[in-house]
Motif scaffolding. Sequence first.
Motif, PDB file in Angstrom:
ATOM      1  N   HIS A  77      -4.477   3.356  -4.276  1.00  0.00           N
ATOM      2  CA  HIS A  77      -5.150   2.188  -4.375  1.00  0.00           C
ATOM      3  C   HIS A  77      -4.287   1.816  -3.545  1.00  0.00           C
ATOM      4  O   HIS A  77      -4.711   0.564  -2.721  1.00  0.00           O
ATOM      5  CB  HIS A  77      -3.934   0.930  -5.576  1.00  0.00           C
ATOM      6  CG  HIS A  77      -5.291   1.523  -7.004  1.00  0.00           C
ATOM      7  ND1 HIS A  77      -4.564   1.172  -8.372  1.00  0.00           N
ATOM      8  CD2 HIS A  77      -6.072   2.210  -7.670  1.00  0.00           C
ATOM      9  CE1 HIS A  77      -5.605   1.871  -8.786  1.00  0.00           C
ATOM     10  NE2 HIS A  77      -6.369   2.288  -8.230  1.00  0.00           N
ATOM     11  N   VAL A  78      -3.198   1.905  -2.785  1.00  0.00           N
ATOM     12  CA  VAL A  78      -1.717   1.238  -1.846  1.00  0.00           C
ATOM     13  C   VAL A  78      -3.154   2.038  -0.555  1.00  0.00           C
ATOM     14  O   VAL A  78      -3.433   0.574   0.521  1.00  0.00           O
ATOM     15  CB  VAL A  78      -1.224   1.837  -1.384  1.00  0.00           C
ATOM     16  CG1 VAL A  78      -0.064   1.588  -0.151  1.00  0.00           C
ATOM     17  CG2 VAL A  78       0.163   1.069  -2.970  1.00  0.00           C
ATOM     18  N   THR A  79      -3.478   2.573   0.038  1.00  0.00           N
ATOM     19  CA  THR A  79      -4.645   3.304   1.059  1.00  0.00           C
ATOM     20  C   THR A  79      -5.729   2.250   1.374  1.00  0.00           C
ATOM     21  O   THR A  79      -5.824   2.436   1.955  1.00  0.00           O
ATOM     22  CB  THR A  79      -5.148   4.501   0.981  1.00  0.00           C
ATOM     23  OG1 THR A  79      -4.988   5.039  -0.246  1.00  0.00           O
ATOM     24  CG2 THR A  79      -3.887   5.630   1.707  1.00  0.00           C
ATOM     25  N   ARG A  80      -6.273   2.229  -0.209  1.00  0.00           N
ATOM     26  CA  ARG A  80      -7.128   1.239  -0.071  1.00  0.00           C
ATOM     27  C   ARG A  80      -7.470  -0.262   0.974  1.00  0.00           C
ATOM     28  O   ARG A  80      -8.078  -0.740   1.525  1.00  0.00           O
ATOM     29  CB  ARG A  80      -7.866   1.140  -1.488  1.00  0.00           C
ATOM     30  CG  ARG A  80      -9.097   0.254  -1.818  1.00  0.00           C
ATOM     31  CD  ARG A  80     -10.503   0.675  -1.163  1.00  0.00           C
ATOM     32  NE  ARG A  80     -11.519  -0.278  -0.606  1.00  0.00           N
ATOM     33  CZ  ARG A  80     -12.497   0.224   0.209  1.00  0.00           C
ATOM     34  NH1 ARG A  80     -12.309   1.083   1.532  1.00  0.00           N
ATOM     35  NH2 ARG A  80     -13.470  -0.708  -0.112  1.00  0.00           N
ATOM     36  N   VAL A  81      -5.812  -0.321  -0.171  1.00  0.00           N
ATOM     37  CA  VAL A  81      -5.487  -2.718   0.124  1.00  0.00           C
ATOM     38  C   VAL A  81      -5.482  -2.282   1.122  1.00  0.00           C
ATOM     39  O   VAL A  81      -5.456  -3.131   2.206  1.00  0.00           O
ATOM     40  CB  VAL A  81      -4.648  -2.469  -0.530  1.00  0.00           C
ATOM     41  CG1 VAL A  81      -4.415  -4.298  -0.348  1.00  0.00           C
ATOM     42  CG2 VAL A  81      -5.223  -2.946  -2.580  1.00  0.00           C
ATOM     43  N   CYS A  82      -5.084  -0.893   2.385  1.00  0.00           N
ATOM     44  CA  CYS A  82      -3.905  -1.144   3.658  1.00  0.00           C
ATOM     45  C   CYS A  82      -5.343  -1.448   4.663  1.00  0.00           C
ATOM     46  O   CYS A  82      -4.841  -2.372   5.636  1.00  0.00           O
ATOM     47  CB  CYS A  82      -3.607  -0.037   3.524  1.00  0.00           C
ATOM     48  SG  CYS A  82      -2.947  -0.180   5.146  1.00  0.00           S
ATOM     49  N   GLU A  83      -6.177  -0.384   4.251  1.00  0.00           N
ATOM     50  CA  GLU A  83      -7.907  -0.498   5.014  1.00  0.00           C
ATOM     51  C   GLU A  83      -8.480  -1.774   4.620  1.00  0.00           C
ATOM     52  O   GLU A  83      -8.535  -2.706   6.081  1.00  0.00           O
ATOM     53  CB  GLU A  83      -8.657   0.652   4.368  1.00  0.00           C
ATOM     54  CG  GLU A  83      -9.853   0.637   5.026  1.00  0.00           C
ATOM     55  CD  GLU A  83     -10.861   2.177   4.686  1.00  0.00           C
ATOM     56  OE1 GLU A  83     -11.889   1.792   4.907  1.00  0.00           O
ATOM     57  OE2 GLU A  83     -10.261   2.270   3.548  1.00  0.00           O
ATOM     58  N   GLN A  84      -8.506  -2.739   3.653  1.00  0.00           N
ATOM     59  CA  GLN A  84      -8.937  -3.223   3.957  1.00  0.00           C
ATOM     60  C   GLN A  84      -8.280  -4.515   4.300  1.00  0.00           C
ATOM     61  O   GLN A  84      -9.299  -5.592   5.422  1.00  0.00           O
ATOM     62  CB  GLN A  84      -9.051  -4.528   1.941  1.00  0.00           C
ATOM     63  CG  GLN A  84     -10.414  -3.487   1.448  1.00  0.00           C
ATOM     64  CD  GLN A  84      -9.894  -3.672  -0.076  1.00  0.00           C
ATOM     65  OE1 GLN A  84      -9.037  -3.937  -0.790  1.00  0.00           O
ATOM     66  NE2 GLN A  84     -11.131  -2.776  -0.720  1.00  0.00           N
ATOM     67  N   VAL A  85      -6.763  -4.885   4.375  1.00  0.00           N
ATOM     68  CA  VAL A  85      -6.716  -5.683   4.722  1.00  0.00           C
ATOM     69  C   VAL A  85      -6.468  -5.200   6.838  1.00  0.00           C
ATOM     70  O   VAL A  85      -6.996  -6.667   7.341  1.00  0.00           O
ATOM     71  CB  VAL A  85      -4.611  -5.980   4.753  1.00  0.00           C
ATOM     72  CG1 VAL A  85      -4.514  -6.876   5.584  1.00  0.00           C
ATOM     73  CG2 VAL A  85      -4.865  -6.864   2.903  1.00  0.00           C
ATOM     74  N   GLY A  86      -6.126  -4.287   7.081  1.00  0.00           N
ATOM     75  CA  GLY A  86      -6.351  -3.988   8.444  1.00  0.00           C
ATOM     76  C   GLY A  86      -8.002  -3.792   8.411  1.00  0.00           C
ATOM     77  O   GLY A  86      -8.636  -4.623  10.032  1.00  0.00           O
ATOM     78  N   SER A  87      -8.979  -4.087   8.006  1.00  0.00           N
ATOM     79  CA  SER A  87     -10.113  -3.748   9.046  1.00  0.00           C
ATOM     80  C   SER A  87     -10.522  -5.520   9.161  1.00  0.00           C
ATOM     81  O   SER A  87     -11.178  -6.124   9.577  1.00  0.00           O
ATOM     82  CB  SER A  87     -11.773  -3.419   7.653  1.00  0.00           C
ATOM     83  OG  SER A  87     -10.832  -2.305   7.573  1.00  0.00           O
ATOM     84  N   LEU A  88      -9.823  -6.477   7.597  1.00  0.00           N
ATOM     85  CA  LEU A  88      -9.850  -7.771   7.750  1.00  0.00           C
ATOM     86  C   LEU A  88      -9.585  -8.447   8.892  1.00  0.00           C
ATOM     87  O   LEU A  88     -10.468  -9.076   9.758  1.00  0.00           O
ATOM     88  CB  LEU A  88      -9.594  -8.243   6.411  1.00  0.00           C
ATOM     89  CG  LEU A  88      -9.900 -10.134   6.008  1.00  0.00           C
ATOM     90  CD1 LEU A  88     -11.544 -10.412   6.198  1.00  0.00           C
ATOM     91  CD2 LEU A  88      -9.166 -10.731   4.745  1.00  0.00           C
ATOM     92  N   ALA A  89      -8.234  -7.895   9.234  1.00  0.00           N
ATOM     93  CA  ALA A  89      -7.780  -8.515  10.113  1.00  0.00           C
ATOM     94  C   ALA A  89      -7.848  -8.561  11.395  1.00  0.00           C
ATOM     95  O   ALA A  89      -8.302  -8.836  12.757  1.00  0.00           O
ATOM     96  CB  ALA A  89      -6.030  -7.792  10.366  1.00  0.00           C
TER      97      ALA A  89
END
Length: 241
Positions: free
Chosen positions: A202-214
């Motif tokens: 869950h942590v790595t997935r959210v990290c990827e989502q926020v990073g890709s969005l930014a």
Amino acid sequence: MALLRGIGWSSPTGTPEEASPKRQPGGSPNFFRDFDRPVPCADAARMAVRALTEVFEIPHPGYLMYKAFDKKQRTILVPNLGLMREEHAPPPAKPREDTVETLRKLVLEAIREGSGIADLELDVDGDVPVRFGSASVYVRVFGKPLGVGVFSAVLRDVEIDDALVGRINALNSELLYARLFARDGTVLAASEVFAAPFVPEHVTRVCEQVGSLADELGGTLQKEFGGRRAFEEAPEGTEVQ
């Protein structure tokens, strides 16, 4: 509660501590109804069905499960109810991580494995920094309440005016699992993750989502409103994706 009383149920006689079987043998901490013998089973069943359908608005018996046990907590099977039996909940894969330091170590291990950067370390603020293209993402552990926050500065040194705020509001209406906001000349993307139980994916997935969005929005918003991104030049070596 008025509906339950109108159907024929008696109000609770006290709290679970006050209306215990020993202190109040004839009472209950729940809505209840005592029947004299012979018990009018049809009336009791009718009351139960009305409470479930009219008060709790349960549309179908398939929404119900039962749990029955004796004084020694041994399971009692009642197959003629026609309902599914509630199984004992399995213990969580991992216990609740109730300290910031323990959770911080687990977060660091999860990001190391997810990013493939084995020598990744905490920064001076105790955050885990990860680069996503033009964006720098930070994973932070919060103490009260215990949780994990993921955030990234999409743009820095940008003028926060009505046009930018309106653009952010429009984007937020379309986003899932993350949000954008502006503060002190910075546009930020952020999300949170539950800490109990801790699930590394869950942590790595959210990290990827926020990073890709930014990374994606940084260039778009920069063209419209100016400011600067965390990284303007192309990354060297392997880029985290």
